[in-house]
Write an enzyme that holds these catalytic residues in place. Structure first.
Site, short mmCIF file in Angstrom:
data_model
loop_
_atom_site.label_atom_id
_atom_site.label_comp_id
_atom_site.label_asym_id
_atom_site.label_seq_id
_atom_site.Cartn_x
_atom_site.Cartn_y
_atom_site.Cartn_z
N ASN A 135 42.42 -10.34 74.21
CA ASN A 135 42.06 -9.57 73.03
C ASN A 135 43.26 -9.10 72.23
O ASN A 135 43.13 -8.73 71.06
CB ASN A 135 41.15 -8.40 73.41
N ASP A 140 34.31 -3.34 78.75
CA ASP A 140 34.47 -4.72 79.25
C ASP A 140 34.55 -4.78 80.77
O ASP A 140 34.62 -5.87 81.34
CB ASP A 140 35.73 -5.36 78.66
N ARG A 193 35.69 -18.56 78.30
CA ARG A 193 36.22 -18.06 77.03
C ARG A 193 37.38 -17.09 77.29
O ARG A 193 38.28 -16.95 76.47
CB ARG A 193 35.12 -17.30 76.26
C1 EPZ Z 1 36.71 -5.66 70.88
O1 EPZ Z 1 35.53 -5.98 70.17
C2 EPZ Z 1 36.78 -6.65 72.01
N1 EPZ Z 1 36.84 -8.01 71.48
C3 EPZ Z 1 35.56 -6.51 72.92
O2 EPZ Z 1 35.76 -7.35 74.04
C4 EPZ Z 1 35.48 -5.07 73.44
O3 EPZ Z 1 34.31 -4.92 74.19
C5 EPZ Z 1 35.48 -4.11 72.25
O4 EPZ Z 1 36.64 -4.33 71.42
C6 EPZ Z 1 35.51 -2.65 72.71
O5 EPZ Z 1 36.67 -2.42 73.47
C7 EPZ Z 1 38.03 -8.46 71.00
O6 EPZ Z 1 39.02 -7.74 71.00
C8 EPZ Z 1 38.05 -9.86 70.49
P1 EPZ Z 1 34.73 -2.52 68.41
P2 EPZ Z 1 35.28 -5.28 68.72
O7 EPZ Z 1 34.91 -2.77 66.96
O8 EPZ Z 1 36.59 -5.03 68.06
C9 EPZ Z 1 30.87 -0.58 66.46
C10 EPZ Z 1 35.40 -9.10 75.51
O9 EPZ Z 1 34.66 -9.08 76.49
N2 EPZ Z 1 31.38 -1.07 65.18
O10 EPZ Z 1 35.74 -1.66 69.13
O11 EPZ Z 1 34.27 -6.08 68.01
C11 EPZ Z 1 30.43 -1.69 67.39
O12 EPZ Z 1 29.09 -2.07 67.10
C12 EPZ Z 1 34.92 -8.50 74.22
O13 EPZ Z 1 36.57 -9.51 75.52
C13 EPZ Z 1 30.74 -0.66 64.01
O14 EPZ Z 1 29.76 0.08 64.05
O15 EPZ Z 1 34.64 -3.90 69.18
C14 EPZ Z 1 30.56 -1.04 68.74
O16 EPZ Z 1 29.41 -0.24 68.98
C15 EPZ Z 1 33.44 -8.14 74.28
N3 EPZ Z 1 31.23 -1.12 62.82
C16 EPZ Z 1 31.77 -0.11 68.59
O17 EPZ Z 1 31.94 0.06 67.17
C17 EPZ Z 1 32.32 -1.95 62.73
O18 EPZ Z 1 32.74 -2.31 61.61
C18 EPZ Z 1 33.06 -0.65 69.18
O19 EPZ Z 1 33.25 -1.94 68.65
C19 EPZ Z 1 32.94 -2.35 63.93
C20 EPZ Z 1 32.47 -1.90 65.15
#
Ligand code: EPZ
Length: 430
Positions: A23, A305, A397
């Site tokens: 990530n 995660d 992945r």
């Molecule tokens: C990153 O996803 C990781 N992916 C995820 O890992 C990880 O679970 C997540 O961060 C949380 O740590 C990568 O880095 C590629 P967020 P991301 O934006 O950035 C909400 C894995 O297993 N949100 O921190 O997409 C969202 O719905 C993957 O490697 C909004 O509401 O996660 C969630 O509830 C799975 N609006 C929360 O924030 C937005 O614009 C956290 O999501 C963006 C997010």
């Protein structure tokens, strides 16, 4: 389709080298095209998501030279097609990081909306809010996010929710904006810090990464760099939970113990012994596992995660535990599969109530997503009998040589892709 076939019951014992953080690497690769000079990145994990993003970047014109499985040289000066097409996005959600890097460098970007996945709807409203605060015009049209700006001007952004992706995407665009940008309530994950360090090594001016206020002073342009990605704390934690579930003794090497503090704390509560070294952590699970309570939170809280892996361990611990998933709305899908292996878990909205059982029994299960897939493998390693895990492309992945690393710790596991190979494994395993 490939599967893992596992004969459970062997305690995992030994040492395992952890690969680079997926990530962190995904965002760093996207940021690498923000300069016209050549960037060298090493300690990349050799996993499908990385290879898919490299392909998507090649598709838009980036020149990418693979030095070896873990090292690439990237030159973004030839990037021409700004739209990142649907095919690329379908393969790798993290292509959305190209929004921040392309917008920052070319003042325009267009990336297919990634859409939801198995763990939740994955919106991008906070990313869009950030780009708009920098003066970009952003709209969603024909299933893509299109952003463009005459000029990008630094601004003040308050993230309503802690979002890793939004924090990183906005940080990238702001690095080449004019003037100062402040991101408040920013994510503090180690990979956010790694991306900031990478951008600073290219000449960016980013302060405060790792805290909840990041200050960026935009610069004219970025230059070449050579950079090594941090170790993957999620891969490391996955092996730590595998040691706990199999009553083993495993040392995960090439890690930053500080990044694993929440995982270590929970393993100690569950009755494991954990020893920290400079760049390694050893987990010994010689005593019966005990129940505990876990709530997933943004870093430094317990990582979402690691939630499925923790649940698998608590599923065979004495007593009743609870795991509360506070980040994603649909991250307990794997519990139905775990129940087929004998788990006694009740999911009420975002809380799993886990009544520990004596042990799992092998079954044929299907990986619903990346981390849950790894957790089902852990359940198979600790189960009595044979487990077959389908849909392991999810696991591939984000885990490099997962079966081979587990085998080196004494696991009886093999990657197969036919019933015949499964029978051969079962015959050999006895
Ligand atoms: C990153 O996803 C990781 N992916 C995820 O890992 C990880 O679970 C997540 O961060 C949380 O740590 C990568 O880095 C590629 P967020 P991301 O934006 O950035 C909400 C894995 O297993 N949100 O921190 O997409 C969202 O719905 C993957 O490697 C909004 O509401 O996660 C969630 O509830 C799975 N609006 C929360 O924030 C937005 O614009 C956290 O999501 C963006 C997010």
């Amino acid at each position: 389709m490939e599967q893992y076939v596992i004969k459970g019951g062997n305690p995992l014992v030994g040492e395992v080298e952890i690969s680079g953080a997926k990530n962190a690497a995904l965002a760093i690769l996207a940021a690498a095209i923000m300069t016209d000079e050549t960037v060298t990145i090493d300690n990349l994990p050799d996993v499908r998501d990385i290879n898919a993003l490299l392909q998507a970047m090649t598709d838009i014109g980036a020149k990418i030279e693979r030095i070896d499985a873990h090292t690439v040289k990237i030159n973004g000066s030839f990037v021409k097609d700004i739209p990142v097409n649907y095919e690329s996005m379908k393969k790798i959600r993290a292509s959305y990081y190209l929004l921040g890097s392309l917008l920052g460098k070319y003042k325009r970007a267009e990336v297919t909306l990634p859409g939801g996945c198995n763990i939740g709807s994955r919106p991008m409203d906070l990313h869009i809010k950030g780009f708009r605060a920098l003066g970009a015009h952003v709209e969603i049209r024909n299933g893509a996010v299109a952003a463009e700006a005459e000029r990008l001007i630094g601004g003040h952004i308050f993230l309503d929710k802690v979002s890793v992706g939004a924090t990183i995407n906005i940080m990238m665009a702001a690095a080449l904006a004019e003037g100062k940008t402040t991101i408040e309530n920013s994510a503090k994950e180690p990979h956010v810090v790694d991306v900031a360090n990478f951008l600073n090594s290219m000449g960016a001016n980013i302060r405060g990464a790792g805290t909840d206020v990041i200050r960026i002073v935009g610069v004219e342009k970025l230059h070449k760099t050579e950079y090594s990605v941090i170790p993957d704390q999620i891969e490391a934690g996955t092996f730590m939970f595998a040691a706990a579930a199999t009553k083993g003794d495993v040392t995960v090497k090439n890690v930053i113990p500080k990044h694993l503090e929440a995982t270590t704390a929970k393993l100690l509560e569950a009755g494991c012994e954990v020893e920290e070294f400079d760049d390694a952590v050893r987990v010994v699970a010689s005593k019966p596992l005990r129940h505990t309570q876990v709530t997933t939170l943004p870093y430094p809280g317990f990582p979402t995660d690691m939630q499925p892996q923790m649940t698998v361990v608590l599923g065979v611990a004495q007593g009743t535990s609870t795991v509360t998933e506070s980040i994603f709305e649909n991250r307990f899908k794997y519990v139905d599969e775990l129940t087929r292996m004998g788990a006694d878990i009740k999911v009420e909205s975002n809380i799993a109530i886990i009544s520990g059982v004596k042990g799992y029994t092998g079954a044929r299960v299907s990986a619903p997503d990346l981390r849950a897939g790894a957790a089902l493998v852990i359940a198979g390693l600790s189960a009595e009998g044979i487990t077959i895990v389908d849909d392991i492309h999810y696991i591939q992945r984000g885990y490099e040589n997962f079966d081979r690393k587990l085998e080196s710790l004494g696991a009886q596991i093999q990657k197969v892709n036919s019933e015949k190979e499964i029978q051969k494994f079962q015959f050999k395993a006895g």
